[in-house]
Design a protein around this motif. Structure first.
Motif, PDB file in Angstrom:
ATOM      1  N   VAL A 114      39.046  36.931  39.696  1.00  0.00           N
ATOM      2  CA  VAL A 114      40.161  36.419  40.491  1.00  0.00           C
ATOM      3  C   VAL A 114      41.498  36.801  39.849  1.00  0.00           C
ATOM      4  CG1 VAL A 114      40.179  34.154  39.339  1.00  0.00           C
ATOM      5  CG2 VAL A 114      41.109  34.380  41.645  1.00  0.00           C
ATOM      6  N   PHE A 115      41.562  36.799  38.524  1.00  0.00           N
ATOM      7  CA  PHE A 115      42.794  37.174  37.833  1.00  0.00           C
ATOM      8  C   PHE A 115      43.032  38.687  37.923  1.00  0.00           C
ATOM      9  CE2 PHE A 115      41.620  33.170  35.756  1.00  0.00           C
ATOM     10  CZ  PHE A 115      42.821  32.472  35.856  1.00  0.00           C
ATOM     11  N   ILE A 116      41.942  39.449  37.823  1.00  0.00           N
ATOM     12  CA  ILE A 116      42.054  40.902  37.939  1.00  0.00           C
ATOM     13  C   ILE A 116      42.527  41.285  39.341  1.00  0.00           C
ATOM     14  CG2 ILE A 116      40.709  43.039  38.020  1.00  0.00           C
ATOM     15  CD1 ILE A 116      39.038  41.971  35.717  1.00  0.00           C
ATOM     16  N   ASP A 117      41.951  40.657  40.352  1.00  0.00           N
ATOM     17  CA  ASP A 117      42.335  40.967  41.734  1.00  0.00           C
ATOM     18  C   ASP A 117      43.797  40.614  41.996  1.00  0.00           C
ATOM     19  OD1 ASP A 117      39.787  41.842  42.195  1.00  0.00           O
ATOM     20  OD2 ASP A 117      39.116  40.024  43.220  1.00  0.00           O
ATOM     21  N   ARG A 118      44.221  39.476  41.465  1.00  0.00           N
ATOM     22  CA  ARG A 118      45.603  39.034  41.673  1.00  0.00           C
ATOM     23  C   ARG A 118      46.582  40.018  41.031  1.00  0.00           C
ATOM     24  NH1 ARG A 118      46.402  33.418  39.166  1.00  0.00           N
ATOM     25  NH2 ARG A 118      44.816  32.914  40.729  1.00  0.00           N
ATOM     26  N   ALA A 119      46.280  40.410  39.802  1.00  0.00           N
ATOM     27  CA  ALA A 119      47.164  41.343  39.091  1.00  0.00           C
ATOM     28  C   ALA A 119      47.154  42.721  39.748  1.00  0.00           C
ATOM     29  CB  ALA A 119      46.740  41.454  37.631  1.00  0.00           C
ATOM     30  N   SER A 120      46.006  43.132  40.264  1.00  0.00           N
ATOM     31  CA  SER A 120      45.859  44.466  40.849  1.00  0.00           C
ATOM     32  C   SER A 120      46.717  44.665  42.093  1.00  0.00           C
ATOM     33  CB  SER A 120      44.394  44.743  41.186  1.00  0.00           C
ATOM     34  OG  SER A 120      43.609  44.767  40.006  1.00  0.00           O
ATOM     35  N   ALA A 121      47.206  43.576  42.653  1.00  0.00           N
ATOM     36  CA  ALA A 121      48.039  43.677  43.849  1.00  0.00           C
ATOM     37  C   ALA A 121      49.435  44.203  43.534  1.00  0.00           C
ATOM     38  CB  ALA A 121      48.150  42.314  44.527  1.00  0.00           C
ATOM     39  N   GLU A 122      49.818  44.194  42.248  1.00  0.00           N
ATOM     40  CA  GLU A 122      51.146  44.676  41.853  1.00  0.00           C
ATOM     41  C   GLU A 122      51.187  46.202  41.898  1.00  0.00           C
ATOM     42  OE1 GLU A 122      53.645  42.721  41.409  1.00  0.00           O
ATOM     43  OE2 GLU A 122      52.525  40.827  41.461  1.00  0.00           O
TER      44      GLU A 122
ATOM     45  N   ILE B 269      28.617  33.515  39.571  1.00  0.00           N
ATOM     46  CA  ILE B 269      29.803  32.994  40.251  1.00  0.00           C
ATOM     47  C   ILE B 269      30.927  32.759  39.248  1.00  0.00           C
ATOM     48  CG2 ILE B 269      30.720  30.922  41.376  1.00  0.00           C
ATOM     49  CD1 ILE B 269      28.375  30.839  43.146  1.00  0.00           C
ATOM     50  N   ALA B 270      30.555  32.330  38.049  1.00  0.00           N
ATOM     51  CA  ALA B 270      31.559  32.064  37.018  1.00  0.00           C
ATOM     52  C   ALA B 270      32.353  33.318  36.674  1.00  0.00           C
ATOM     53  CB  ALA B 270      30.891  31.510  35.763  1.00  0.00           C
ATOM     54  N   LEU B 271      31.689  34.462  36.634  1.00  0.00           N
ATOM     55  CA  LEU B 271      32.379  35.713  36.327  1.00  0.00           C
ATOM     56  C   LEU B 271      33.424  36.010  37.396  1.00  0.00           C
ATOM     57  CD1 LEU B 271      32.399  37.977  34.227  1.00  0.00           C
ATOM     58  CD2 LEU B 271      30.866  39.259  35.711  1.00  0.00           C
ATOM     59  N   GLU B 272      33.075  35.726  38.623  1.00  0.00           N
ATOM     60  CA  GLU B 272      34.000  35.924  39.745  1.00  0.00           C
ATOM     61  C   GLU B 272      35.218  35.017  39.615  1.00  0.00           C
ATOM     62  OE1 GLU B 272      34.009  34.349  44.324  1.00  0.00           O
ATOM     63  OE2 GLU B 272      32.133  35.173  43.545  1.00  0.00           O
ATOM     64  N   ILE B 273      34.977  33.754  39.253  1.00  0.00           N
ATOM     65  CA  ILE B 273      36.049  32.760  39.228  1.00  0.00           C
ATOM     66  C   ILE B 273      36.910  32.855  37.977  1.00  0.00           C
ATOM     67  CG2 ILE B 273      36.517  30.278  39.104  1.00  0.00           C
ATOM     68  CD1 ILE B 273      34.085  29.877  40.917  1.00  0.00           C
ATOM     69  N   THR B 274      36.280  33.081  36.825  1.00  0.00           N
ATOM     70  CA  THR B 274      37.020  33.055  35.564  1.00  0.00           C
ATOM     71  C   THR B 274      37.645  34.390  35.192  1.00  0.00           C
ATOM     72  OG1 THR B 274      35.058  33.611  34.206  1.00  0.00           O
ATOM     73  CG2 THR B 274      35.455  31.285  34.690  1.00  0.00           C
ATOM     74  N   THR B 275      37.230  35.461  35.833  1.00  0.00           N
ATOM     75  CA  THR B 275      37.742  36.779  35.451  1.00  0.00           C
ATOM     76  C   THR B 275      38.224  37.594  36.646  1.00  0.00           C
ATOM     77  OG1 THR B 275      36.295  36.863  33.508  1.00  0.00           O
ATOM     78  CG2 THR B 275      37.151  38.957  34.322  1.00  0.00           C
TER      79      THR B 275
ATOM     80  N   ASN C 141      33.949  42.058  27.862  1.00  0.00           N
ATOM     81  CA  ASN C 141      34.088  43.496  28.081  1.00  0.00           C
ATOM     82  C   ASN C 141      34.918  43.802  29.326  1.00  0.00           C
ATOM     83  OD1 ASN C 141      32.607  44.155  25.799  1.00  0.00           O
ATOM     84  ND2 ASN C 141      30.672  44.337  26.910  1.00  0.00           N
ATOM     85  N   ASN C 142      34.676  43.045  30.401  1.00  0.00           N
ATOM     86  CA  ASN C 142      35.433  43.253  31.636  1.00  0.00           C
ATOM     87  C   ASN C 142      36.920  42.979  31.425  1.00  0.00           C
ATOM     88  OD1 ASN C 142      33.108  43.904  32.973  1.00  0.00           O
ATOM     89  ND2 ASN C 142      32.979  42.023  34.163  1.00  0.00           N
ATOM     90  N   ARG C 143      37.210  41.904  30.726  1.00  0.00           N
ATOM     91  CA  ARG C 143      38.606  41.536  30.484  1.00  0.00           C
ATOM     92  C   ARG C 143      39.302  42.569  29.597  1.00  0.00           C
ATOM     93  NH1 ARG C 143      37.931  35.030  29.185  1.00  0.00           N
ATOM     94  NH2 ARG C 143      37.453  34.342  31.315  1.00  0.00           N
ATOM     95  N   ILE C 144      38.633  42.961  28.522  1.00  0.00           N
ATOM     96  CA  ILE C 144      39.223  43.926  27.592  1.00  0.00           C
ATOM     97  C   ILE C 144      39.412  45.288  28.257  1.00  0.00           C
ATOM     98  CG2 ILE C 144      38.789  45.235  25.468  1.00  0.00           C
ATOM     99  CD1 ILE C 144      37.453  42.678  24.348  1.00  0.00           C
TER     100      ILE C 144
END
Length: 199
Positions: free
Chosen positions: A76-84, A68-74, A130-133
């Motif tokens: 969610v930010f990827i999904d938000r940015a991907s909307a652009e 769950i932490a991976l979903e919340i800490t990473t 790795n996911n973030r990078i």
């Protein structure tokens, strides 16, 4: 009968997730030693009996909590940015989100500390980083940079962010400081990020 079973199953999943989210909040507020069943149960306003219904042991609880932490800490930010619409706008949106994130509880600090002695936590940190990078690499390359530049730039930018995070622990940068970070990053990457600055 099947409909009732499905309803009961959904309730169990919600209750399980409640335990995991409460544990995650506890962890972010003090690390692994703060994951005491009695305290999490108290936070939820329940007895600790349901904890043992959902989780075989502490290791299983921690493993599911980190999922769950991976979903919340990473994610969610990827999904938000991907909307652009464009890679440049996605990169600007992502940077604005993470640099102006409200500080307080410090999950990143405690999970890295825990990873030194726990294999599950170590695997989580490796996956998270790795996911973030990789997402940063995709965005930088999408801005017209070469694959080599994007790979190096993603690692550099992520390390830059971690340093910023440590230096500004417990603080949220003001508008001027945030814009300065965006200007510096844009200069380092030779990418104009000014158009995506919406605060």
């Amino acid at each position: 009968m099947p409909k009732k079973a499905a309803t009961q199953g959904s309730k169990k999943r919600r209750e399980r997730r409640d335990w995991l989210l409460a544990g995650l909040m506890r962890f972010a507020d003090g690390g692994e030693q703060n994951l005491r069943v009695e305290r999490i149960a108290e936070d939820l306003g329940v007895t600790k009996g349901s904890y043992y219904y959902y989780f075989k042991n502490r290791d299983e609880f921690i493993e599911q909590m980190l999922e769950i932490a991976l979903e919340i800490t990473t994610q969610v930010f990827i999904d938000r940015a991907s909307a652009e619409a464009t890679a440049r706008e996605r990169l600007a949106s992502l940077l604005l989100s993470v640099f102006q994130e409200q500080r307080g509880k410090d999950f990143d600090f405690y999970i890295r500390q825990f990873a030194r002695k726990n294999r599950t936590a170590a695997r989580f940190v490796a996956s998270m980083d790795n996911n973030r990078i990789e997402f940063l690499r995709e965005l930088i390359e999408g801005c017209g940079k070469t694959a080599d530049f994007a790979s190096s730039g993603a690692v550099f930018l992520y390390n830059y962010y971690l340093g910023f995070y440590i230096r500004n622990e417990g603080k949220r940068p003001g508008k001027a400081a945030l814009h300065e970070q965006m200007r510096l990053i844009g200069k380092m990457l030779d990418i104009d990020l000014s158009g995506g600055q919406h605060t």
